[in-house]
Design a protein around this motif. Structure first.
Motif, PDB file in Angstrom:
ATOM      1  N   ARG A 451      12.470   5.541  11.369  1.00 40.60           N
ATOM      2  CA  ARG A 451      12.470   6.636  11.236  1.00 40.60           C
ATOM      3  C   ARG A 451      14.528   7.375  10.488  1.00 40.60           C
ATOM      4  NH1 ARG A 451      13.494   7.671  17.722  1.00 40.60           N
ATOM      5  NH2 ARG A 451      15.705   6.961  17.471  1.00 40.60           N
ATOM      6  N   TYR A 455      15.174   7.979   3.874  1.00 45.65           N
ATOM      7  CA  TYR A 455      13.261   7.474   4.022  1.00 45.65           C
ATOM      8  C   TYR A 455      13.345   6.357   2.444  1.00 45.65           C
ATOM      9  CZ  TYR A 455      12.056  10.528   7.141  1.00 45.65           C
ATOM     10  OH  TYR A 455      13.169  11.880   8.528  1.00 45.65           O
ATOM     11  N   GLU A 457      10.543   3.820   0.616  1.00 46.58           N
ATOM     12  CA  GLU A 457       9.170   3.275   0.098  1.00 46.58           C
ATOM     13  C   GLU A 457       8.532   2.545   1.437  1.00 46.58           C
ATOM     14  OE1 GLU A 457       5.672   3.658  -1.494  1.00 46.58           O
ATOM     15  OE2 GLU A 457       7.243   4.716  -2.058  1.00 46.58           O
ATOM     16  N   TYR A 460       7.380   4.220   4.260  1.00 50.50           N
ATOM     17  CA  TYR A 460       7.015   5.244   4.575  1.00 50.50           C
ATOM     18  C   TYR A 460       5.537   4.761   4.530  1.00 50.50           C
ATOM     19  CZ  TYR A 460       3.347   8.409   1.705  1.00 50.50           C
ATOM     20  OH  TYR A 460       1.705   9.116   2.069  1.00 50.50           O
ATOM     21  N   LYS A 461       5.116   3.596   4.381  1.00 51.82           N
ATOM     22  CA  LYS A 461       3.809   2.193   4.389  1.00 51.82           C
ATOM     23  C   LYS A 461       4.011   1.793   5.736  1.00 51.82           C
ATOM     24  CE  LYS A 461       3.512   0.367  -0.384  1.00 51.82           C
ATOM     25  NZ  LYS A 461       4.196  -1.046  -1.693  1.00 51.82           N
ATOM     26  N   LEU A 463       5.061   3.528   8.458  1.00 50.69           N
ATOM     27  CA  LEU A 463       5.417   4.871   9.368  1.00 50.69           C
ATOM     28  C   LEU A 463       3.810   5.096   9.176  1.00 50.69           C
ATOM     29  CD1 LEU A 463       8.784   5.743   9.974  1.00 50.69           C
ATOM     30  CD2 LEU A 463       7.662   4.176  11.909  1.00 50.69           C
ATOM     31  N   SER A 464       3.251   5.207   8.494  1.00 54.70           N
ATOM     32  CA  SER A 464       2.164   6.205   7.811  1.00 54.70           C
ATOM     33  C   SER A 464       0.974   5.481   8.286  1.00 54.70           C
ATOM     34  CB  SER A 464       2.138   7.409   6.396  1.00 54.70           C
ATOM     35  OG  SER A 464       2.421   6.391   5.412  1.00 54.70           O
ATOM     36  N   ALA A 465       0.825   4.285   8.150  1.00 62.25           N
ATOM     37  CA  ALA A 465      -0.317   3.193   8.543  1.00 62.25           C
ATOM     38  C   ALA A 465      -1.546   3.127   9.479  1.00 62.25           C
ATOM     39  CB  ALA A 465       0.594   1.715   9.281  1.00 62.25           C
ATOM     40  N   GLY A 466      -0.672   4.822  10.567  1.00 62.63           N
ATOM     41  CA  GLY A 466      -1.683   4.860  11.483  1.00 62.63           C
ATOM     42  C   GLY A 466      -3.245   5.869  10.763  1.00 62.63           C
ATOM     43  N   ALA A 467      -2.868   6.542   9.417  1.00 63.19           N
ATOM     44  CA  ALA A 467      -3.136   7.225   9.014  1.00 63.19           C
ATOM     45  C   ALA A 467      -4.500   6.649   8.016  1.00 63.19           C
ATOM     46  CB  ALA A 467      -2.594   7.856   8.052  1.00 63.19           C
ATOM     47  N   HIS A 468      -4.420   5.439   7.260  1.00 67.39           N
ATOM     48  CA  HIS A 468      -5.181   3.757   6.705  1.00 67.39           C
ATOM     49  C   HIS A 468      -5.707   3.178   7.795  1.00 67.39           C
ATOM     50  CE1 HIS A 468      -2.813   6.174   3.692  1.00 67.39           C
ATOM     51  NE2 HIS A 468      -1.870   5.749   4.278  1.00 67.39           N
TER      52      HIS A 468
END
Length: 474
Positions: A451, A455, A457, A460-461, A463-468
């Motif tokens: 976090r 930042y 790449e 990003y992949k 921590l943003s996994a929940g969006a996918h």
């Protein structure tokens, strides 16, 4: 104890400061201290039942049976129930978390909000004060109570009993009228509990907003009764009239008007007359009749004026004498009648004919949400029609008034009939702050390291996994 007492405004800040010191000291936090205060309240009621009945008789001419059952026995039972459940209510909660947060020790603690102010009414002065007070005590909140100046005997009795039974550094009664309420509302409270009219409720809400103070508003409104063609009409009439005669209709949940299906309107009117004659065989002015008075001259004049201005047909009652207004039932009422202008808050009941239950639903939906909707029916279709098609604080099938006995369920309004609730654990919940706690383990640092800037790449992949994630099909 009959004269109207008035707390010196200069004392208000001293009382406030004293209770603030008590809360800050931590005195109210131990459960044993809270338990002792609740039990003292129960003893207050048991030891002083006759005094309380006398006070209510003097203020309202309230029958002793009603006082003993509603204002004393109900509250004693609520005290005992609160003591039995005190540890359970205050027990920290452990919410179910997703796997990766399972080591965070996520906990929700029940903490007292702090200083509470209760401004309570004249119609049921003890139960409407004591049921939320039990919640404040169970939560560990000190409280100032300002009872109504319109019930001076009850207010004075309450003040004397508080001083005798409860910790004076935590629970205090102050007496007086709107000037004292104004002094109190100028102070910063941690919760305000008010029961009364919508007009005053708006004033209380505006004062609370200045300090962003959480608020429980128990107001009222025009509570409708629906008479479906399927119901037992005689039983519906008796139960409706019972609800209307309690405290001479001076109660926020009293039936205000009846929407009766045209098919049973004549039968319902006859049943109302029969029920009245059974309850008052010698009339309200007969000997040995126990029936509450109207609280004061302005309220009497207001009710008399409504009876004069209505364009409906009086089929029961309509008499007034001194401080008594008889139970009065008026039929053939139109939506714009004087009796439909505002909450009646007295013993006058209007009857409006409807062609269908859909019309009754539409009629209720076109008006502000009431504190209660009473529906007499034996069909599931009608039940679901009113459950899904109307809004109110409560929906009661095949009776009136008795939701006040369901201490396990929340009692409160919606919209113009108020917000927030009380009774049982709901009283407790009104006075606690549910404080979230987490304890992040050091072992989480490898994941948490993603976090921090700069930042990447990879971060990003991950921590943003929940969006996918895969979303279930609609």
């Amino acid at each position: 104890m009959g004269t109207t007492a008035h707390t010196d405004p200069a004392e208000i800040k001293e009382v406030y400061a004293r209770l603030a010191r008590t809360f800050k000291s931590g005195k109210t936090r131990p459960l044993e201290w809270r338990r002792r205060q609740i039990l003292q309240l129960a003893h207050l009621l048991q030891d002083s039942g006759k005094m309380i009945e006398d006070s209510l008789l003097a203020d309202l001419r309230k029958p002793r049976l009603e006082s003993a059952v509603i204002e004393v026995a109900t509250v004693v039972l609520a005290c005992v129930n609160a003591v039995e459940l005190l540890e359970e209510w205050n027990k920290p909660e452990k919410p179910t978390t997703v796997e990766f947060r399972s080591t965070w020790d996520v906990t929700v603690y029940k903490e007292p909000k702090g200083l509470a102010l209760m401004i309570t009414p004249w119609n049921y002065p003890f139960i409407i004060t004591f049921l939320p007070l039990i919640g404040a005590m169970a939560a560990g909140c000190p409280a100032v109570v300002k009872p109504s100046e319109l019930s001076p005997h009850s207010s004075a009795t309450m003040a004397s009993l508080f001083a005798k039974y409860l910790d004076p550094d935590a629970y205090v009664v102050v007496q007086g009228g709107p000037d004292i309420a104004t002094e109190l509302l100028a102070l910063r409270w941690d919760h305000i509990f008010f029961t009364g009219s919508g007009r005053v409720g708006r004033i209380i809400a505006a004062a609370a907003a200045k300090h962003v103070t959480p608020l429980t508003l128990e107001l009222g409104g025009k509570c409708p009764v629906i008479i479906d063609s399927s119901c037992d009409v005689e039983l519906a009439a008796k139960r409706t009239l019972y609800g209307k005669t309690q405290n001479a209709g001076q109660v926020c949940v009293a039936p205000d008007y009846v929407l009766v299906h045209r098919a049973v309107k004549p039968a319902f009117e006859a049943a109302i007359q029969k029920a009245y004659n059974e309850m008052f065989p010698n009339g309200v002015f007969g000997s040995n009749v126990e029936y509450s008075k109207i609280i004061n001259r302005p309220h009497i004049d207001r009710l008399v004026d409504l009876i004069k201005r209505t364009k409906g047909k009086i089929i029961v009652g309509g008499e007034t004498e001194g401080d008594t207004v008889t139970p009065t039932v008026v039929t053939d009422i139109q939506p714009d009648d004087a009796l439909m202008e505002d909450e009646v808050f007295g013993p006058i009941l209007s009857i409006i004919e409807v062609q269908s239950m859909d019309e009754a639903v539409d009629f209720i939906r076109s008006r502000p949400s009431p504190l209660a909707v009473y529906c007499f029916t034996t069909t599931e279709v009608t039940k679901q029609k009113f459950l899904g098609g109307t809004q109110s604080g409560s929906l009661i099938l095949n009776d009136t008034f008795m939701q006040l006995s369901a201490q396990e369920a929340p009692f409160g309004g919606k919209g113009e009939s108020g917000y927030g609730s009380y009774f049982g654990k709901n009283s407790f919940d009104s006075f606690v702050h549910r404080r979230t706690y987490i304890n992040m383990p050091h072992a989480m640092e490898p994941m948490l390291a993603l976090r921090y800037p700069p930042y990447t790449e990879e971060a990003y992949k991950i921590l943003s996994a929940g969006a996918h994630i895969e979303i279930p099909a609609v």
